[in-house]
Design an enzyme around this catalytic site. Structure first.
Site, PDB file in Angstrom:
ATOM      1  N   ASP A 175      -6.981  -8.151   4.391  1.00  0.00           N
ATOM      2  CA  ASP A 175      -6.262  -8.643   3.687  1.00  0.00           C
ATOM      3  C   ASP A 175      -5.579 -10.025   4.247  1.00  0.00           C
ATOM      4  O   ASP A 175      -5.019 -10.886   3.451  1.00  0.00           O
ATOM      5  CB  ASP A 175      -5.211  -7.990   3.008  1.00  0.00           C
ATOM      6  CG  ASP A 175      -5.733  -6.867   1.909  1.00  0.00           C
ATOM      7  OD1 ASP A 175      -6.568  -7.413   1.208  1.00  0.00           O
ATOM      8  OD2 ASP A 175      -4.999  -5.852   1.778  1.00  0.00           O
ATOM      9  N   ARG A 218     -12.460 -14.651  -1.665  1.00  0.00           N
ATOM     10  CA  ARG A 218     -11.556 -15.515  -0.807  1.00  0.00           C
ATOM     11  C   ARG A 218     -12.285 -16.422   0.168  1.00  0.00           C
ATOM     12  O   ARG A 218     -11.619 -17.258   0.738  1.00  0.00           O
ATOM     13  CB  ARG A 218     -10.738 -14.355   0.165  1.00  0.00           C
ATOM     14  CG  ARG A 218      -9.570 -13.960  -1.069  1.00  0.00           C
ATOM     15  CD  ARG A 218      -8.774 -12.893  -0.160  1.00  0.00           C
ATOM     16  NE  ARG A 218      -7.879 -12.489  -1.161  1.00  0.00           N
ATOM     17  CZ  ARG A 218      -6.878 -11.400  -1.326  1.00  0.00           C
ATOM     18  NH1 ARG A 218      -7.078 -10.398  -0.397  1.00  0.00           N
ATOM     19  NH2 ARG A 218      -5.886 -11.280  -2.280  1.00  0.00           N
ATOM     20  N   SER A 225       1.089  -1.114   0.008  1.00  0.00           N
ATOM     21  CA  SER A 225       0.255  -0.152  -0.099  1.00  0.00           C
ATOM     22  C   SER A 225       0.787   1.116  -0.120  1.00  0.00           C
ATOM     23  O   SER A 225       0.586   2.154  -0.954  1.00  0.00           O
ATOM     24  CB  SER A 225      -1.010  -0.008   1.311  1.00  0.00           C
ATOM     25  OG  SER A 225      -1.821  -0.979   1.228  1.00  0.00           O
ATOM     26  N   ARG A 253       1.563   4.165  -3.047  1.00  0.00           N
ATOM     27  CA  ARG A 253       1.316   5.512  -2.984  1.00  0.00           C
ATOM     28  C   ARG A 253       2.664   6.663  -2.933  1.00  0.00           C
ATOM     29  O   ARG A 253       2.553   7.546  -3.216  1.00  0.00           O
ATOM     30  CB  ARG A 253       0.572   5.809  -1.540  1.00  0.00           C
ATOM     31  CG  ARG A 253      -0.859   5.465  -1.629  1.00  0.00           C
ATOM     32  CD  ARG A 253      -1.256   4.908   0.182  1.00  0.00           C
ATOM     33  NE  ARG A 253      -2.675   4.639  -0.071  1.00  0.00           N
ATOM     34  CZ  ARG A 253      -3.285   3.432  -0.231  1.00  0.00           C
ATOM     35  NH1 ARG A 253      -2.243   2.328  -0.534  1.00  0.00           N
ATOM     36  NH2 ARG A 253      -4.619   3.322   0.114  1.00  0.00           N
TER      37      ARG A 253
END
Length: 442
Positions: free
Chosen positions: A322, A353, A28, A32
């Site tokens: 996650d 999932r 992440s 970014r």
């Protein structure tokens, strides 16, 4: 007829995890760093950049829009020569986001504020993922984004539109939706604000502040004013807690394990996996806490423990979204039933999932019953078997760790996408004590 060659993991049962490992950089934050570094004034230096395929897709996209980006070096050093908020140039072709939902959704917000049209594409998996959750609120800001009739990629973002700041009450906790709107808000007239129903990862807000942009957080409301500027900075990317989670679970379930995972990002919006494992009775210590580039970092020591099945608190679900494939493996070896609710978001990840993990657990002899928003796992004899990962990297890595306690080998199909988030996983897992190798199959 040509045969399709794919990669599989073959994992022998038994073993334990020992020593010290450092998993790759946070995905992440790596995404970014490229996005904001490209839009900043000046030169941004990034260290620890994750060289997985997802993040490299983001890097290539900004290169194709005229940003000079040096690296990444073998050690993850990247130098970004920012062009400012309004310095991007129209790419010569489509922007290929590969398998990265983060790239697609965040870039939808950023591209909405540009002066040129851009089309974003993705692989077969990404092309099935829902995008209306970002395109609908972006449209209310004045963005023009064309998708398939089902609301999936490819996305054609029309340039040259005037964006207006809005307030958006998010119906579902999603850091990607929040980030997409805030990034569009950089280009909007007035204030853009988002209210989230539960806390989600706040890397975007932290990094915007690191680049000198004022972002105000008031409880569950985040707001910023459009029309500011980003100033280049240095970013040290911590190790990804989502990647560390596989080793946390492996060390927890495998008797005789004692493992230290180094330099892990412990952002409070990401530590649900630690909280849930502790509720299950994991022997887990957070050591050497410090702050690096605005993000909290620590070393995590995990020793084997007898885990207990739990009802997972719903307030922790967004903080571990996650990590649930790995946590399902922990539940499969716990004493007693584990119940997850409030996690319907898991059904629209790289795979469904909930269903894919349930299918895999059932194939290995574990009673796993999917529900619309979660799963019920009753541990049993975890034998082993053949797992269809459906190209989902987290499914593949989770079942690789399960072999530490399985009684028979585990063969996991369709594992090439592990490189999207964790290049070098097999070598690192093997060095720590997992009996794993790769093979090709047709």
């Amino acid at each position: 007829m040509s045969l399709t060659i794919s990669e599989q993991f073959i994992v022998q049962p038994g073993g334990h995890l020992q020593g010290r490992v450092r998993v790759p950089g946070d995905k992440s934050i790596s995404h970014r760093s490229i996005m904001l570094g490209s839009l900043a004034d000046g030169v941004t230096q990034v260290s620890g950049f994750l060289q997985g395929e997802d993040c490299l897709c983001t890097l290539k996209a900004f290169r194709s829009m005229g940003v000079n980006i040096e690296g990444p070096s073998a050690s993850g050093e990247v130098t970004i020569h920012g062009v400012g908020l309004h310095g991007l140039q129209a790419p010569a072709g489509d922007l290929d986001m590969g398998n990265s939902g983060t790239s697609m959704r965040l870039m939808s917000g950023l591209m909405s504020g540009q002066a040129f049209d851009v089309q974003m594409t993705g692989d077969a998996s990404l092309s099935k993922r829902p995008m209306k959750r970002v395109t609908v609120p972006l449209a209310s800001m004045g963005a023009v984004i064309e998708a398939t009739p089902a609301g999936t990629p490819p996305l054609l973002v029309r340039g040259g539109n005037v964006l207006k700041g809005i307030h958006y009450d998010m119906p579902m906790a999603s850091a990607q939706v929040k980030s997409s709107l805030l990034l569009a808000g950089l280009y909007a007239d007035g204030e853009t604000s988002v209210t989230e129903p539960a806390p989600t990862r706040d890397h975007t807000e932290r990094m915007l502040r690191g680049f000198g942009y004022e972002v105000v957080t008031e409880g569950n409301r985040i707001r910023l004013q459009g029309g500011g500027r980003l100033t280049a900075t240095a970013i040290d990317v911590p190790s990804d807690i989502s990647s560390a989670a596989f080793f946390m679970v492996g060390a927890s379930i495998a008797e005789g394990s004692d493992l230290i995972i180094e330099h892990v990002g412990i952002n409070p919006t990401r530590t649900g996996v630690i909280d849930i494992l502790r509720l299950m009775g994991a022997n887990l210590e957070v050591l050497n806490e410090r702050e690096v580039g605005g993000e909290p970092v620590a070393d995590i020591r995990v020793r084997s423990a007898v885990l207990q099945g739990i009802q997972i608190p719903e307030h922790l679900v967004p903080l571990a979204i996650d990590e649930f494939p790995a946590l399902f493996i922990a539940a499969a070896f716990a004493q007693g039933q584990t119940v997850l609710t409030g996690a319907e978001e898991l059904r629209v990840k790289e795979s469904d999932r909930i269903q894919v993990m349930a299918d895999g657990l059932l194939a290995c002899g574990v009673d796993a019953q999917p529900t619309p928003d979660g799963i019920v796992i009753n541990p049993g004899n975890f034998s082993g078997g053949t797992i269809e990962s459906h190209g989902d990297h987290r499914i593949a890595m989770s079942f690789a760790m399960a072999a530490l306690r399985a009684t028979q080998p585990i063969i996991i199909h369709d594992c090439a996408n592990v490189n999207t988030s964790f290049p070098g996983f097999v070598a690192l897992a093997a060095a720590a004590g997992v009996n794993i190798r790769t093979a090709e199959f047709c």
